[in-house]
Design a protein around this motif. Structure first.
Motif, PDB file in Angstrom:
ATOM      1  N   GLN A   1       9.405   0.092  -0.302  1.00  0.00           N
ATOM      2  CA  GLN A   1      10.193   1.202   0.239  1.00  0.00           C
ATOM      3  C   GLN A   1      10.973   0.782   1.477  1.00  0.00           C
TER       4      GLN A   1
ATOM      5  N   VAL B   1       0.842  -1.198   0.000  1.00  0.00           N
ATOM      6  CA  VAL B   1       0.000   0.000   0.000  1.00  0.00           C
ATOM      7  C   VAL B   1       0.876   1.245   0.000  1.00  0.00           C
ATOM      8  N   LYS B   2       0.686   2.087  -1.008  1.00  0.00           N
ATOM      9  CA  LYS B   2       1.472   3.302  -1.181  1.00  0.00           C
ATOM     10  C   LYS B   2       2.971   3.018  -1.199  1.00  0.00           C
ATOM     11  N   GLY B   3       3.318   1.823  -1.668  1.00  0.00           N
ATOM     12  CA  GLY B   3       4.743   1.475  -1.801  1.00  0.00           C
ATOM     13  C   GLY B   3       5.430   1.140  -0.497  1.00  0.00           C
ATOM     14  N   SER B   4       4.655   0.852   0.563  1.00  0.00           N
ATOM     15  CA  SER B   4       5.233   0.664   1.902  1.00  0.00           C
ATOM     16  C   SER B   4       6.210  -0.515   1.963  1.00  0.00           C
TER      17      SER B   4
END
Length: 457
Positions: free
Chosen positions: A260, A254-257
């Motif tokens: 990242q 989610v959102k690149g979590s």
């Protein structure tokens, strides 16, 4: 010897060093025998009796009863023997208990050193067995020191090292920093087992994704390949066994979590997540992302592909210093040749000329000529000088006799005609074609009135 502290001492050693109590007892027995040999004589007739439960310990020597003693450590006079056992007879074997006080301080110290050394060795062996079973896993430790570029880590129960070549170039560490790495080898050394960690190997990235992405740990998402330029860029190919789960989305999070978190662990290493597919041309095209591929021509026999891209996509497909192509090649396992459509057409024209030239050699058919050009042969000399084994990899030349025949025929052609200059041949044809075009353009146009006059005549 009755010593109530023996039980407690043995138990404490076993607990502190985390080794079997039986091993400590046996080691103590061996140490006492060594002390006895040091004091009484280096013979093999000593025995030790240790009762760790009751705290009793004794050392015995088995001696033969004789009239005259030649070897004191193994023999005893009849009179002395009967002081121990009134029923002793000449030739019989007597078990004599030895006095610890007679061992001497040095002998006891030697026994103590043996005990310490043996327990230390057992502890090292246990730690080695523990970590050799952890090869392929990720371990975390704190920086203890930096020696000759290598990072020495404290794992608590063992020492680890991240060799300089296994470090990400841009990373710098200080004492006390926490460091994670992939265990790729465990060595035995005089200081104990040394665990070797890597932060640069593709397996480390694979393990980090398995840790961050539950779908990978559960087996829903599968990693098919990993390629890395450590600290700079990486590519990972994934697929899903459940059509409801997007493998790329699962890895990104989610959102690149998720991705990242891995990027931060690898000091900003950019990661391309590629959907895997069992169709080489499509997979190769995806692996070259972010470049857009026009066409991919694969040669499964050589696992080589020619990838055609638009002119404005060429530098993107190749990447800085060839990085994108190199990673895509590592990820797919295919050799890649990135060219534009114009370059491809030029190459095709050359291959057609190669085929025409090769057809002039006795025994080379149109199909074999095509196979030779697509296999990378670009001159008659190359064919004549190639190993027979290499020629046998060309479709149609699998038999050694056939391959050798082509090799001999190529050599014979060279001897008679010499090498054909393909570049000069192409240039001459282009010039001839250009001259013909000029002649057509220079021809006078015939008007309609002239045509009427001609017909009238």
């Amino acid at each position: 010897m009755n010593n109530a502290n023996i039980v407690e001492a043995l138990g404490q050693i076993a607990r502190e060093k985390n080794v079997d109590r039986e091993l400590v007892v046996q080691t103590l027995a061996d140490a006492l025998i060594s002390a006895a040999k040091r004091h009484y004589g280096n013979t093999e007739n000593y025995e030790v009796d240790i009762d760790a439960v009751q705290g009793k310990m004794a050392v015995y020597a088995r001696k033969t009863v004789v009239e005259e003693v030649v070897e004191p450590s193994m023999e005893i006079l009849l009179a002395d023997a009967r002081n121990i056992d009134p029923h002793a007879q000449l030739g019989s074997v007597l078990v004599q208990q030895l006095n610890f006080a007679d061992f001497g301080r040095n002998a006891i110290q030697t026994a103590k050193q043996i005990l310490i050394q043996r327990v230390r060795e057992a502890e090292r062996e246990r730690i080695y067995d523990e970590f050799i079973g952890r090869v392929g896993l990720v371990e975390s430790g704190t920086v203890q020191q930096i020696s000759h570029g290598d990072i020495i880590l404290n794992l608590g129960r063992a020492e680890a090292a991240v060799p300089y070549k296994e470090q990400i170039r841009r990373e710098r560490y200080r004492q006390g920093d926490a460091v994670r790495g992939y265990i790729y080898e465990v060595l035995k050394s005089s200081r104990g087992p040394q665990v070797l960690l890597s932060r640069t190997r593709p397996e480390f990235l694979r393990k980090l994704f398995a840790t961050e992405v539950p779908e990978i740990a559960e087996g829903i998402v599968e990693i098919h390949g990993v390629a890395r330029d450590p600290g700079e860029r990486a590519k990972i190919a994934v697929s899903s066994s459940d059509e409801r789960v997007d493998p790329v989305g699962a890895c990104v999070g989610v959102k690149g979590s998720r991705v990242q978190a891995i990027v931060r662990e690898l000091s900003g290493e950019r990661i391309d997540i590629v959907p895997w597919i069992d169709e080489p041309d499509i997979f190769i095209s995806r692996a070259l992302s972010p470049a857009t591929v026009v066409r991919c021509i694969t040669d499964s026999r050589r696992r080589h592909a020619v990838v055609i891209v638009e002119e404005d996509q060429l530098s993107l497909a190749i990447g800085k210093g060839g990085q994108n192509t190199k990673l895509a090649s590592q990820l797919t396992g295919w050799g890649l040749d990135i060219i534009t459509d114009g370059q491809y057409q030029e190459r095709r024209a050359k291959q057609e000329k190669y085929q025409q030239v090769f057809r002039q050699i006795d025994g080379i058919s149109e199909l074999i000529a095509l196979s030779l050009t697509t296999s990378g042969f670009d001159s008659i000399t190359a064919i004549s000088e190639a190993d027979t084994e290499l020629l046998q990899t060309v479709p149609g030349l699998e038999l050694a006799e056939t391959a050798q025949g082509v090799k001999v025929a190529a050599a014979a052609y060279l001897a008679e005609h010499g090498e054909v200059d393909i570049e000069a041949l192409i240039t001459a044809e282009e010039e001839a074609a250009g001259q013909k075009s000029e002649e057509v353009l220079a021809a006078p146009a015939v008007s309609g009135e002239d045509e009427t006059d001609q017909r009238a005549e």
